[in-house]
Write a protein that holds these residues in place. Sequence first.
Motif, PDB file in Angstrom:
ATOM      1  N   GLY A 181       3.155   2.359   8.059  1.00  0.00           N
ATOM      2  CA  GLY A 181       3.158   3.206   6.863  1.00  0.00           C
ATOM      3  C   GLY A 181       1.423   3.912   6.579  1.00  0.00           C
ATOM      4  N   LYS A 182       1.452   4.043   4.898  1.00  0.00           N
ATOM      5  CA  LYS A 182      -0.038   3.866   4.633  1.00  0.00           C
ATOM      6  C   LYS A 182      -0.721   4.639   5.402  1.00  0.00           C
ATOM      7  CE  LYS A 182       1.122   0.391   1.204  1.00  0.00           C
ATOM      8  NZ  LYS A 182       1.190   0.893   0.396  1.00  0.00           N
ATOM      9  N   ILE A 183      -1.414   4.450   5.672  1.00  0.00           N
ATOM     10  CA  ILE A 183      -2.921   4.898   6.661  1.00  0.00           C
ATOM     11  C   ILE A 183      -2.378   6.346   7.927  1.00  0.00           C
ATOM     12  CG2 ILE A 183      -5.079   4.836   7.651  1.00  0.00           C
ATOM     13  CD1 ILE A 183      -5.463   2.560   6.132  1.00  0.00           C
ATOM     14  N   VAL A 189       6.335 -10.747   8.050  1.00  0.00           N
ATOM     15  CA  VAL A 189       5.254 -11.772   7.644  1.00  0.00           C
ATOM     16  C   VAL A 189       3.771 -10.619   7.264  1.00  0.00           C
ATOM     17  CG1 VAL A 189       4.390 -12.103   9.542  1.00  0.00           C
ATOM     18  CG2 VAL A 189       3.141 -14.002   7.069  1.00  0.00           C
ATOM     19  N   GLU A 190       3.772 -10.454   5.673  1.00  0.00           N
ATOM     20  CA  GLU A 190       1.909  -9.292   5.553  1.00  0.00           C
ATOM     21  C   GLU A 190       0.934 -10.435   6.197  1.00  0.00           C
ATOM     22  OE1 GLU A 190       1.664  -6.931   1.879  1.00  0.00           O
ATOM     23  OE2 GLU A 190       2.703  -9.431   1.875  1.00  0.00           O
ATOM     24  N   PRO A 191       0.702 -10.112   7.561  1.00  0.00           N
ATOM     25  CA  PRO A 191      -0.750 -10.606   7.764  1.00  0.00           C
ATOM     26  C   PRO A 191      -1.729 -11.178   7.506  1.00  0.00           C
ATOM     27  CG  PRO A 191      -0.562  -8.627   8.960  1.00  0.00           C
ATOM     28  CD  PRO A 191       0.473  -8.765   8.441  1.00  0.00           C
ATOM     29  N   LEU A 199       5.400  -8.054  11.762  1.00  0.00           N
ATOM     30  CA  LEU A 199       4.266  -8.343  11.078  1.00  0.00           C
ATOM     31  C   LEU A 199       4.558  -6.977  10.831  1.00  0.00           C
ATOM     32  CD1 LEU A 199       1.985 -10.058  11.412  1.00  0.00           C
ATOM     33  CD2 LEU A 199       0.477  -8.354  12.664  1.00  0.00           C
ATOM     34  N   ASP A 200       4.271  -7.744   9.389  1.00  0.00           N
ATOM     35  CA  ASP A 200       3.755  -5.952   8.358  1.00  0.00           C
ATOM     36  C   ASP A 200       2.979  -5.495   8.373  1.00  0.00           C
ATOM     37  OD1 ASP A 200       4.351  -4.180   7.060  1.00  0.00           O
ATOM     38  OD2 ASP A 200       5.803  -5.216   5.506  1.00  0.00           O
ATOM     39  N   GLU A 201       2.410  -4.366   9.405  1.00  0.00           N
ATOM     40  CA  GLU A 201       0.818  -4.564   8.555  1.00  0.00           C
ATOM     41  C   GLU A 201       0.839  -2.390   8.453  1.00  0.00           C
ATOM     42  OE1 GLU A 201      -1.585  -4.361  10.873  1.00  0.00           O
ATOM     43  OE2 GLU A 201      -0.798  -4.848  13.349  1.00  0.00           O
ATOM     44  N   VAL A 202       1.603  -2.679   6.782  1.00  0.00           N
ATOM     45  CA  VAL A 202       2.096  -1.056   6.443  1.00  0.00           C
ATOM     46  C   VAL A 202       0.245  -1.222   5.510  1.00  0.00           C
ATOM     47  CG1 VAL A 202       3.417  -0.320   4.001  1.00  0.00           C
ATOM     48  CG2 VAL A 202       4.195  -0.977   6.179  1.00  0.00           C
ATOM     49  N   VAL A 203       0.288  -2.405   5.352  1.00  0.00           N
ATOM     50  CA  VAL A 203      -1.535  -2.249   5.283  1.00  0.00           C
ATOM     51  C   VAL A 203      -2.179  -2.886   5.646  1.00  0.00           C
ATOM     52  CG1 VAL A 203      -2.571  -3.150   2.600  1.00  0.00           C
ATOM     53  CG2 VAL A 203      -0.359  -2.966   2.303  1.00  0.00           C
ATOM     54  N   GLN A 211      -1.443 -11.495   3.149  1.00  0.00           N
ATOM     55  CA  GLN A 211      -0.065 -11.592   2.025  1.00  0.00           C
ATOM     56  C   GLN A 211      -0.672 -11.108   0.460  1.00  0.00           C
ATOM     57  OE1 GLN A 211       3.851 -14.190   1.743  1.00  0.00           O
ATOM     58  NE2 GLN A 211       2.280 -13.961  -0.289  1.00  0.00           N
ATOM     59  N   ARG A 212      -0.692  -9.445   0.687  1.00  0.00           N
ATOM     60  CA  ARG A 212      -1.207  -9.263  -0.837  1.00  0.00           C
ATOM     61  C   ARG A 212      -2.567  -9.131  -0.840  1.00  0.00           C
ATOM     62  NH1 ARG A 212       1.760  -6.104  -2.666  1.00  0.00           N
ATOM     63  NH2 ARG A 212       1.680  -5.557  -0.447  1.00  0.00           N
ATOM     64  N   ILE A 213      -3.283  -9.848  -1.145  1.00  0.00           N
ATOM     65  CA  ILE A 213      -4.967  -9.855  -1.092  1.00  0.00           C
ATOM     66  C   ILE A 213      -4.900 -11.599  -0.578  1.00  0.00           C
ATOM     67  CG2 ILE A 213      -4.480 -11.278  -3.179  1.00  0.00           C
ATOM     68  CD1 ILE A 213      -7.742  -8.777  -1.621  1.00  0.00           C
ATOM     69  N   TYR A 247       4.997  -8.259  -0.035  1.00  0.00           N
ATOM     70  CA  TYR A 247       5.810  -7.377  -0.540  1.00  0.00           C
ATOM     71  C   TYR A 247       6.499  -6.735   0.462  1.00  0.00           C
ATOM     72  CZ  TYR A 247       7.378  -3.376  -2.649  1.00  0.00           C
ATOM     73  OH  TYR A 247       7.446  -1.217  -3.395  1.00  0.00           O
ATOM     74  N   HIS A 248       7.593  -6.457   0.597  1.00  0.00           N
ATOM     75  CA  HIS A 248       8.018  -5.329   2.271  1.00  0.00           C
ATOM     76  C   HIS A 248       8.599  -4.487   1.830  1.00  0.00           C
ATOM     77  CE1 HIS A 248       6.565  -9.065   4.508  1.00  0.00           C
ATOM     78  NE2 HIS A 248       7.339  -9.771   3.797  1.00  0.00           N
ATOM     79  N   GLY A 249       8.403  -3.807   0.495  1.00  0.00           N
ATOM     80  CA  GLY A 249       9.415  -2.926   0.193  1.00  0.00           C
ATOM     81  C   GLY A 249      10.942  -2.769  -0.706  1.00  0.00           C
TER      82      GLY A 249
HETATM   83  C1  LIG Z   1       3.095  -5.002   3.153  1.00  0.00           C
HETATM   84  C2  LIG Z   1       4.054  -3.525   2.461  1.00  0.00           C
HETATM   85  N1  LIG Z   1       4.964  -3.656   3.226  1.00  0.00           N
HETATM   86  C3  LIG Z   1       5.918  -2.233   3.153  1.00  0.00           C
HETATM   87  C4  LIG Z   1       5.811  -1.440   1.647  1.00  0.00           C
HETATM   88  C5  LIG Z   1       6.958  -0.633   1.092  1.00  0.00           C
HETATM   89  O1  LIG Z   1       5.933   0.471   1.498  1.00  0.00           O
HETATM   90  P1  LIG Z   1       7.035   2.021   0.971  1.00  0.00           P
HETATM   91  O2  LIG Z   1       5.881   1.443  -0.524  1.00  0.00           O
HETATM   92  O3  LIG Z   1       5.946   2.776   1.324  1.00  0.00           O
HETATM   93  O4  LIG Z   1       7.989   2.014   0.981  1.00  0.00           O
HETATM   94  C6  LIG Z   1       4.524  -1.500   1.002  1.00  0.00           C
HETATM   95  C7  LIG Z   1       4.068  -0.787   0.629  1.00  0.00           C
HETATM   96  O5  LIG Z   1       2.883  -0.785  -0.661  1.00  0.00           O
HETATM   97  C8  LIG Z   1       3.723  -2.716   1.757  1.00  0.00           C
HETATM   98  O6  LIG Z   1       2.679  -3.486   0.707  1.00  0.00           O
END
Ligand SMILES: Cc1ncc(COP(=O)(O)O)c(C=O)c1O
Length: 459
Positions: free
Chosen positions: A292-294, A234-236, A264-268, A238-240, A170-172
Amino acid sequence: MVEAAARTRDLSQARIAIDQTPAIGRHGRTSNQERAEFATAERLLPGGALGGNALPGDTRFVFARGDGSRFWDSSGNEYIDYVLGSGTMFIGHAHPKIQKAVSDQVARGTHFFAYLNEQAIELAQRVTPYMRCAERIRFTTAGSDSTFHAIRLARGFTGRAKVLKFEGAYHGVHDYAQLSTAPKQSTNFPTAVPDTAGIPEVVQDLMLVAPYNDVETLTSILAEHGHEIAAVIVEPIQRIISPKPGFLQAIRDLTRQHGIVMILDEVVTGFRYGLGGAQEYFDITPDLATYGKILGGGLPVGAVAGRADIMDQANPSNKGQPGYVYQNGTLQGHPLGCAAGLATLDILEEPGLYDRVFAMADKLRAGLQSVFDDHDMGLLVFGEGPMWHMLFTDRVPQNWRDITATDTRKLAAFEAEMIRQGLFVLPNNRRFISIRHTEQDLVDTFEAADRACQTFKGH
Ligand SMILES: Cc1ncc(COP(=O)(O)O)c(C=O)c1O
């Protein structure tokens, strides 16, 4: 550790015998006020929901307030929060330092548009040393903004149009992200499957999808399409799903080989797996990282960080020139969010904090596993660091298809029971633990999980 968890649970079972009225959970208690709020929401909001998630049937509630690891609904019912603003509130709700930082800042003005402000400059200075790839940083307002702009920067830099993501990642919310995040039907790789109506086919054709944790398939897709791919995102974790040893490094090596930007998607994972996030935790340096997030301590702050030569395409003094990449947002660099981000760093920089939260998460997983085993639920509790999940399976999943092969309907039904019992978990998604969860939260969690098992098996 398992023994400790079992002892804690014995304690909690003793409590069940003494006190038959569960302290947490909904148990049918709904106030007239909350009923009226549901009715208004149903009339005015599509599906009675604020976004893409709605809790099923009797598990829904209206948030009223939160404190630390817990929150209350508008009927006054109490819950232990394992959703934490979808992972945003790693520092827990209503942290006194955040309250002070935000109220001090609001008295000095809320927002001035995305020109320089003191809080944003200070946040850039404080966070970039923790972000390995960050020669430059640009603040955004959310994780989706960050991934969208990282992709545009990669396209501008390479002059290529296609992007590769992994199945189940998930990247948004934007069109380049809403493909193969949770595909119901499996197609052959690298074909992307849209997750929503409204994505033009031409966008679908620009996205390629590979299985997570599978170096061989990635290698062969890149051998064929590498020359037209701008970015691999890539999510480092990926979800869990944790990366197999060497998987992230293989992406690093392959992207370098093909002249592709690694995002590298470090949003989480950013600031959750240590101050250095996944880059430090997995010893990996991408070209760009998204946040994002934290980062904003619960307020809307995201960021793209990375190599100067890629980021500097967004230098506004080059506007109108070839090679300039437009990156902007009315609310970006938001002073309130940056003030909250600075206060968050003050909290997270406390020595030993990450060790404590990692240990608490281990205890939580072990304790829940032992509750589920006592009831022969067939559930496996897994995860790494401050994220956890459970599935009806006997082996830890390595990719999206491993998850879909489990009984996710049954899981959703059990998760609903957990929510009824006062444990707020993200239905069919990984969940979190905060730095404010306590031993008492674990005791209450094991007790509630025990009740959930009893009720679930009774149906
Ligand atoms: C890995 C990752 N990237 C991007 C996003 C998108 O972030 P947002 O919901 O703040 O737009 C999320 C949201 O959960 C995420 O988990």
